[in-house]
Structures are given as C-alpha cells and as structure tokens.
Design an enzyme around this catalytic site. Structure first.
Site, PDB file in Angstrom:
ATOM      1  N   GLU A 285       6.246  -1.746   1.826  1.00  0.00           N
ATOM      2  CA  GLU A 285       5.582  -0.779   2.480  1.00  0.00           C
ATOM      3  C   GLU A 285       3.780  -0.540   1.929  1.00  0.00           C
ATOM      4  OE1 GLU A 285       5.363   4.198   1.864  1.00  0.00           O
ATOM      5  OE2 GLU A 285       7.417   3.104   2.108  1.00  0.00           O
TER       6      GLU A 285
ATOM      7  N   HIS B 264       2.141   0.349  -2.118  1.00  0.00           N
ATOM      8  CA  HIS B 264       1.395   1.678  -2.528  1.00  0.00           C
ATOM      9  C   HIS B 264       0.009   1.353  -2.452  1.00  0.00           C
ATOM     10  CE1 HIS B 264       0.989   5.578  -4.431  1.00  0.00           C
ATOM     11  NE2 HIS B 264       2.298   5.678  -3.885  1.00  0.00           N
TER      12      HIS B 264
END
Length: 381
Positions: free
Chosen positions: A209, A185
């Site tokens: 991610e 994030h």
C-alpha cells in the site's frame, strides 16, 4: 424535509462527526475526520452550513455538486473532507426517511457480508507475532502492518532486511490461508520501493500500500511493472480525476477514504471508474464508526469491493474506541472475519449522541507525528 441544523463534534481519539437535523426531526450522521486537522475541517463544515440551512435534505447530488464546485477554489483534503461528512449525513437522513439502509438506495445488495482486516502496527518488529495472534483470536482472517518505521531514502541492508523479517514473522503466524497487507505509508522513495517489492514476492502479501507519496503518483506505474505483488493506493487522493492516472498505471487496489474523497456519492463513482480498469476497491478507514458504516454501505452495493479496513483496537486509538460512540455494537461485530450486511435504516448504526456530545466537550488534539532522519532532516511518517 428541510435542513434545520448542522453541528460538528471533535471527539477522541482524532475524529470529527457531523450531525444534520431536519425540520421533520430526522437526524443524519456523517464523519468528516481529517486526522490532525479537526479544527480546520470544522470551520469548512460550518461555512457549508450557511448554504445548507433551509435546503431540501433529499437533494443529495445537487448539494454535492454545489458544495464541491460553486467555490472558485476547489478540492483538496480539507474541503473534500468537509463535503464527505455532510454527504454521509444526508444519505443517512434519506435512508432513515425511507426506512431502508443506504445500500438499497444504491441499487441493492450484491453481497451478504464484507471481509474486514485489522491493524497490527509494524513500525517496531517486536510484538508483531503477538499482535497478529490477537487479531486472529477475534476472528479476523486478514491484517495490515507497516513495512517499517523511519526508512532511509536508499535503504540500508539492515533496513531492507528488517522489512522482510517483519513480513516473514507475520506470514509464519498467519499461515497460507490468511492474508497480510504491507503498508509502505509513503515512507519509501521509488527506488526503495522498487528494490523491496520483488523481495517480498515469496511471502505473497495481499497487497503493498502507498509505495510512494501521493504527489509522486505519476511514478507508481514503474513499480507496478516491476513486481507481481498487487499495488494499492488512494487514501490521499480526493476525487475520481485524481484516481484516473493511478488506475491507468496498473494498480490492483484503489483505496479512497469515504471521509476524505467526497463521501458516499463520490466513492461510488470512483468504484465504477475502478471497475473499468479491473481494479478492486478497499477503502481506507482507520476512523470511527460512522465512516466505517458508510464504507460498508457502499461495499454492500459495489461489485468490485475487495475488503474493508477498520480500526477497532488500532494502536492510534487512545482515549476512545470505535464502538464507544454507538448504542448497539452488534451491527459492527465480526463474524468469521467479516461484517454481516447492515439492515438498519440509513447508515445502519445508531450513534450514541450523549457520548458524542460529552466527548466533544473534551475535544481532541491529535496531530500527525513528526519524524526525522538520523541527519536531522524531515522524514515521512
């Protein structure tokens, strides 16, 4: 078939829908949701409407070119999101006018179903196992979780161990046949990400991610070279030019957001560019039903499509849910962890206009949370 009306609707929990009507009565819907900034994007759509009214709705590419390039100052999240919602609505109109789903206009289906994953939070380690079990109970075979809450610039032993413990808990529930993606994030510095990614390798995450914030995308190659875990990024990149350096850096998964990155038109081009780098597509979509349908339409016609994020039941959704704004929930139902190919015209869903108008009367006031480190300084959310 001329554009006669352009409307926007700010609806709970944090979405902005675009409605475009033609003089022949065909209505198209798009989603220009830029979470926490509905009012700003709404103004941009209204300004674009000055150009669109009276124009031929079928000239999607020409409108995309004008709306993205005719202004001397171009790009960025706000303008790209406004164009994204308009672009989706125009594709919806064209599909409805021709009586076919959008993926047929993009070359036809290359698959019959698209695997989807659900969110399970992860900021707080408590409840991770129960949240994953709930997603499995509705038939999903993949989940995504945050790696951590507030993360120190150089993580403590406890912070690093906390990441590993959360992912380990997820892996134990999922077993070897289901997947967990881990979202950093943008909360991690490069040093933190390089330190933690190799430690996650034994747990075999589906991907990690956004290991660094998008403005530090030039650093992501250093992480890619230091871990075998597939690296994903792209939810805060808004065109193919911004994607090119991260594709060249060796990422495995590109994550454009169809409500931020130029809609169906530009994400199709991003997908083609990604394919040249052997990179898979997994669009970012913690948004509403229109954005999800637009993602799926691209996915059914895109060879290098890996999986689709969706936000049914996500912890951000307060005050409304994804399926609250569609008449028929059947097209977006889960079947063995996937969504079957949409067959209806346009985007393949029927928006509940009465529900949307009622929700807009209330509006939404969602704002990005503000986090701080223990010393009082700003922390990435």
């Amino acid at each position: 078939m001329l554009i006669s009306r352009v409307e926007t609707f700010a609806v709970a929990p944090r979405w902005l829908f675009v409605r475009i009507e033609t003089d022949e009565g065909i209505v198209g819907w798009g989603e220009a949701s830029l979470e926490g900034n509905s009012g700003i994007v709404r103004a941009a759509v209204e300004q674009h409407a000055e150009y669109l009214i009276g124009k031929d709705a079928s000239r999607i590419e020409d409108h995309w070119q004008v709306l993205t390039k005719a202004g001397f100052y171009r790009g960025g999240a706000v303008l790209a999101s406004a164009v994204s919602g308009i672009d989706q609505a125009l594709w919806d109109i064209k599909g409805k006018a021709l009586g076919v789903p959008v993926h047929e206009l993009l070359g036809g289906a290359v698959r019959d179903r698209i695997r989807v994953y659900g969110w399970v939070g992860g900021d707080d380690p408590s409840g991770v196992a129960d949240a994953i079990a709930a997603q499995m109970a509705v038939g999903l075979t993949a989940v995504k979780m945050n790696a951590s809450g507030v993360m120190g610039r150089i993580g403590t032993v406890a912070e690093i161990d906390g990441v590993l413990e959360r992912v380990q808990a997820a892996r134990e529930v999922l077993g070897p046949d289901r997947d967990v993606a881990v979202d950093f994030h943008g909360r991690f510095t490069l040093a933190n990400a390089r330190r933690i990614a190799p430690l996650l390798e034994p747990l075999r995450p589906f991907f990690i991610e956004e290991p660094v914030v998008p403005e530090n995308s030039h650093l992501i190659g250093q992480l890619v070279q230091g871990t075998s875990v597939p690296v994903a990024t792209g939810e805060r990149l808004y065109n193919r030019q911004e994607f090119l350096p991260v594709l060249q850096s060796g990422i495995a998964v590109a994550q454009p957001d169809l409500s931020h990155a130029g809609g169906i038109s530009e994400v199709r081009r991003i997908a083609a560019l990604a394919e040249a780098y052997d990179v898979q597509l997994a669009p970012h979509c913690p948004l509403g039903p229109i954005a999800l349908a637009a993602c799926l339409q691209v996915g059914f016609a895109t060879p290098n499509y890996l999986i689709q994020e969706q936000s049914i039941g996500i912890h951000y959704n307060q005050g409304a849910e994804v399926l609250d704004y569609v008449v028929d929930k059947t097209p977006l139902r889960f079947v063995d962890g996937s969504i079957e190919r949409l067959t209806g015209p346009g985007l393949g869903i029927e928006v509940d206009e009465a529900a949307v108008r009622a929700a807009d009367a209330v509006g939404n006031a969602w704002r990005t949370p503000l986090w701080r480190h223990a010393d009082g300084s700003f922390a990435e959310w």
